[in-house]
Design an enzyme around this catalytic site. Structure first.
Site, PDB file in Angstrom:
ATOM      1  N   ASP A 138       7.312  -3.770   1.378  1.00  0.00           N
ATOM      2  CA  ASP A 138       6.804  -4.915   2.156  1.00  0.00           C
ATOM      3  C   ASP A 138       7.882  -5.951   2.478  1.00  0.00           C
ATOM      4  OD1 ASP A 138       4.391  -3.637   1.711  1.00  0.00           O
ATOM      5  OD2 ASP A 138       3.763  -4.978   0.098  1.00  0.00           O
ATOM      6  N   GLN A 285       4.398   6.095   4.065  1.00  0.00           N
ATOM      7  CA  GLN A 285       5.453   5.086   4.251  1.00  0.00           C
ATOM      8  C   GLN A 285       6.206   4.795   2.953  1.00  0.00           C
ATOM      9  OE1 GLN A 285       3.806   1.924   7.327  1.00  0.00           O
ATOM     10  NE2 GLN A 285       2.124   2.999   6.348  1.00  0.00           N
TER      11      GLN A 285
HETATM   12  O1  F6P Z   1       3.025  -3.215  -1.871  1.00  0.00           O
HETATM   13  C1  F6P Z   1       3.231  -1.964  -1.313  1.00  0.00           C
HETATM   14  C2  F6P Z   1       1.974  -1.455  -0.653  1.00  0.00           C
HETATM   15  O2  F6P Z   1       2.249  -0.179  -0.135  1.00  0.00           O
HETATM   16  C3  F6P Z   1       1.392  -2.376   0.438  1.00  0.00           C
HETATM   17  O3  F6P Z   1       2.076  -2.259   1.650  1.00  0.00           O
HETATM   18  C4  F6P Z   1      -0.024  -1.889   0.474  1.00  0.00           C
HETATM   19  O4  F6P Z   1      -0.894  -2.879   0.951  1.00  0.00           O
HETATM   20  C5  F6P Z   1      -0.313  -1.566  -0.968  1.00  0.00           C
HETATM   21  O5  F6P Z   1       0.935  -1.335  -1.601  1.00  0.00           O
HETATM   22  C6  F6P Z   1      -1.190  -0.365  -1.191  1.00  0.00           C
HETATM   23  O6  F6P Z   1      -1.470  -0.297  -2.544  1.00  0.00           O
HETATM   24  P1  F6P Z   1      -2.040   0.980  -3.299  1.00  0.00           P
HETATM   25  O7  F6P Z   1      -0.929   1.977  -3.405  1.00  0.00           O
HETATM   26  O8  F6P Z   1      -2.452   0.444  -4.609  1.00  0.00           O
HETATM   27  O9  F6P Z   1      -3.156   1.502  -2.455  1.00  0.00           O
END
Ligand code: F6P
Length: 359
Positions: A138, A285
């Protein structure tokens, strides 16, 4: 010297190369006088004493490896000081302090993003020697111009937009590519610009759906057969931005859409009759090998972290500021977000080449 390392929060590219950077640098300086310990699954391993001794071989051949060899988990900061039934009424903080005391670590090296740094600061305030490294796709961490993982994710999200370009052009369609980034728009901004998106919607610049439609119409009138929108997962309409936090949460709870892109696509369809296709690259990503930039950055940060340990400069994150790696006090980093400035030069430049931000 006993050093423990942990990776916490969402994974990203460059975690292993950063661990390797710390380890190689410590072994080069301290030789066999250094003992490295790997904490499994982030703070979970520290709370539950799930720790293993590492050796030099553990850090061989991992420069290009995605994910994290230590495993990771999300442990919410707000739960750290609450008594927990599963830990016999002790708080997670107390459990972590007990583990650190048991092993007598000289330093705990923490690799993480925003939530992770709040807990790192809490541990530091409770007497644990901490050195931390900034990771996250991020790029929203205060105190560093760049986090590792970001550029690798930009490449993947850009590639998604590139692939959509060809099919959008063939079919003459409007496409949305939804990009990660949690509450900030760095990833969407960079991938959107790199992928030639026509409209970029960011959490920092609330959009007006009519302005978005205006931008699509403008392209239609100019004879362009397709339009590509890069939409941040945290993008927000002007109407929603005007709601209180409580009202917004209530609205989200009732929403029938899996994410903002679906809501926006439906609104555009209702107003124009245009069918929109949506692509969500999601967790891809965060996957795969770090790009060369992230390999270099994470290695530099790893070496700099080892240097701080050598100098006993604890209570710091290593950050990239104006091209140099510098120590940044944890209390300055914890709890602050680095967001996109809506009036910043990169937004002005993007607007000057005709990119619409829907505002
Ligand atoms: O902080 C990294 C991130 O990939 C964010 O871009 C996204 O909102 C979040 O983590 C997703 O989290 P999780 O892997 O817990 O679904």
């Amino acid at each position: 010297m006993k050093i423990a390392m942990l990776t916490s929060g969402g994974d990203c590219q460059g975690l292993n190369s950063a661990l390797r950077g710390v380890a190689k640098s410590l072994y080069c300086r301290f030789g066999n006088d250094v003992e490295l310990y790997g904490v499994r699954d982030g703070y979970r391993g520290l709370i539950e004493d799930d720790i293993r001794k590492m050796n030099r071989n553990d850090f061989s051949g991992i420069l290009t490896l995605g994910g994290t060899i230590l495993g990771t988990s999300r442990q919410p900061f707000k739960s750290m000081c609450l008594p927990a039934e599963e830990y016999g009424g002790k708080t997670r903080l107390e459990k972590m302090l007990e583990t650190c005391k048991k092993y007598k670590f000289d330093c705990l090296v923490v690799l993480g993003g925003n939530g992770t740094h709040k807990t790192a600061n809490l541990l530091s305030q409770n007497g644990i020697n901490i050195v931390s490294l900034p990771k996250t796709i991020d790029n929203d961490l205060w105190g560093t111009d760049m986090t590792f993982g970001f550029h690798s994710a930009v490449e993947i999200a850009t590639n998604a937009i590139d692939c959509i370009h060809t099919t959008a052009a063939s079919h003459g369609r409007v496409f949305i590519v939804e990009v990660m980034g949690h509450k900030v728009g760095w990833l969407t901004l960079y991938a959107g610009m790199a992928g030639g998106a026509d409209i970029i919607l960011l959490p920092e610049i609330p959009y007006d759906v009519d302005k978005v439609i205006e931008a699509i119409d403008k392209r239609d009138k100019a004879g362009k057969r397709f339009t590509i929108l890069a939409v941040a997962e945290g993008a927000i309409s002007k109407e929603d931005a005007a709601l209180s936090k409580k009202e917004r949460k209530a609205k989200q709870k009732k929403s029938i859409y899996p994410s903002i892109s679906y809501e926006l696509a439906d609104q555009i369809y209702q107003k124009t009759g245009k069918e929109i296709r949506i692509t969500v690259p999601g967790h891809t990503q965060r996957g795969g090998s770090p790009c060369p930039y992230d390999r270099v950055l994470s290695t530099r940060l790893g070496a700099a972290a080892a240097n701080l340990i050598l100098q006993k400069q604890y209570g710091n994150m290593v950050g990239l500021v104006n091209g140099e790696i510098v120590p940044v006090p944890l209390e300055e980093v914890a709890g602050k977000l680095k967001t996109v400035d809506p009036d910043g030069s990169i937004i002005r430049e993007a607007k000057s080449i005709g990119i619409s931000f829907g505002d």
